[in-house]
Design a protein around this motif. Sequence first.
Motif, short mmCIF file in Angstrom:
data_model
loop_
_atom_site.label_atom_id
_atom_site.label_comp_id
_atom_site.label_asym_id
_atom_site.label_seq_id
_atom_site.Cartn_x
_atom_site.Cartn_y
_atom_site.Cartn_z
N VAL A 111 0.83 -1.21 0.00
CA VAL A 111 0.00 0.00 0.00
C VAL A 111 0.87 1.26 0.00
CG1 VAL A 111 -1.95 -1.14 1.12
CG2 VAL A 111 -0.23 0.01 2.54
N LYS A 112 2.17 1.04 -0.31
CA LYS A 112 3.13 2.16 -0.42
C LYS A 112 3.30 2.94 0.88
CE LYS A 112 2.70 2.71 -5.43
NZ LYS A 112 2.10 1.38 -5.63
N ALA A 113 3.22 2.24 2.00
CA ALA A 113 3.51 2.87 3.29
C ALA A 113 5.01 3.16 3.36
CB ALA A 113 3.10 1.96 4.44
N ASP A 114 5.38 4.21 4.10
CA ASP A 114 6.79 4.60 4.14
C ASP A 114 7.62 3.58 4.93
OD1 ASP A 114 6.57 5.27 6.93
OD2 ASP A 114 5.71 7.18 6.36
N ARG A 115 8.94 3.75 4.84
CA ARG A 115 9.84 2.75 5.40
C ARG A 115 9.78 2.66 6.92
NH1 ARG A 115 15.69 2.73 2.71
NH2 ARG A 115 15.75 0.84 3.98
N HIS A 116 9.54 3.80 7.60
CA HIS A 116 9.51 3.68 9.05
C HIS A 116 8.22 3.00 9.52
CE1 HIS A 116 7.74 7.85 8.71
NE2 HIS A 116 6.97 7.43 9.70
#
Length: 413
Positions: A260-265
Motif C-alpha cells: 500500500v506504499k507505506a513509508d519505510r519507518h
Amino acid sequence: MDAKVKLVLHDKNILVCRSASLKDEEINTVADLNNWSVSRVDSAEEMLERIQQCHYDIIIIGISENPEQVLAGLMQVIRVRPDAVRIAVTGNLSSAIAARVSEVAHSSLPENCTDVQISLAVEQALKVASLIRKPEIKDFIGRIERLPSLPDIYEALNTALLSGQSNARDISQIVERDPVMSAKVLQLVNSAFFGLERQIYRLNEAVTILGVRLIRDLTLASHIFEAFPQSAEWTSFSFSQIHSRSMLVARFAQDICRSVKADRHMQGQAFLAGLLHDFGMIMLASHDPNEYRLVMNKASDLSQPLYVVEKMNIGVSHAEAGAYLLGLWNLPPKVIEAVLFHHFPGSCPSGDFQPLTAVHIADALLPSVNNGIGCSVSSQLAMKYIDRLGLKSHLNQWEVMASAYAGKLQDPV
C-alpha cells in the motif's frame, strides 16, 4: 496560585513548548472544551526543567525548529515522564527525521492543525494508555517472577538509531559486545528467512544488509523469547514455533505495508510489532502452565477466540500483557498499539492504515501454529475494520502472498 496546586484542579494538564507553531486560541479552545489546564514554555530546555517540577499528562512540542535538539529533549521526557502523552507538531521534515519522531511521539500533527485535530490526537493517545495501564494488567505482570528487563544492547542500538549518525561499523561494534548475539545475527542473515544468494561472514556486512533498525528489533525479539524458555510443564505448543511464526508475521506485515506504499519507518514498526505480537502468550503459558492449558481447552471447546477466554479466566489477555511490558520499556507507541489491538483492530481509535493494520492482516491470513489442543492462536480477519479503511480490494493480493508465506511455516528460521 502556585502552579503545583493549580494543576490538581483540572482533569488533564498540558505543557505546550512554544517551538510548536500552534496558535494560542487553538490550544485554549481544546483546553476549555475538555477542562484541561495549559502551561507554556519557550524552549526544549525549559520543558525539561518544568517536567521535573510538575506532572503533565500531555506534552505538545514542535519539531521543525532545531529537530535534533527537540528529539533529544523528547528522549529525556521519556526517561523522566514515561507516562506523558507526547504530541509532535511537525513541519516539512526529512523522511529520516520523521522516522525518528515516530519512535518517540504518540502522534504527529501538521503545523496548521486545528483544535479538533489536537483534541482527537490527545484523546486517542489517552484512550490507548488507559487500556494498557489497567490495574488488573499491572497486578498480573507484577506476579510474574522472571520478568525480563530491556537488554543493554537494545538500548545502545536504539540510541544509535535515533541519533541518525551511526554507520555499519559503529553498529557492528555494539553488537560485538554480545558474542552470542553476534553469532545469531550472522546465523539469521544466512538463513532461508532472508534467502540471500551468498554466505555472509562479516558482521558489518550483515549490518549493512539488514540495517540498524532490523538488527535492533531482532535483538529485542530474541532476548524476549529467550527470557521465557519452554519448560517440561508446557507441551501444548512449541515456543520456538510461536517465535518462528512471529518472524513470518513480521515479514508479511512489512510486505503488506509495501503493497500500500507505506513509508519505510511504518514498514519497520510493522515488522517489530509482528515480531512481538504474540510473545504475551508465552508469558502466560510460562507463568501458570496448568491454568493456561485450561484456557486453551476452553477456547477450543467453546469455539471462542483465545484472547476472549484469557480475559474471562485470567483477567488479562496475552495482547494486554505484551503491550504492558512494551509500554514499560517505552517502545514506539504505534508498535504498542499494534500488539494491544492485533486481535480486535476496530477498537483502536485510529482510522488510518497503521502498523496495527498490517500485523492484524498478516496474523489473520497465516495459519495458526499446531497444538495438541486444537486452539487457534491466530486472529480472525476483522472485515468491518478492513472495509472501514477501504482496503477490501487488496485482500486477493494479500491472500496470494499469505499462501507463499504459509509454506515457510515449517521451515527453520
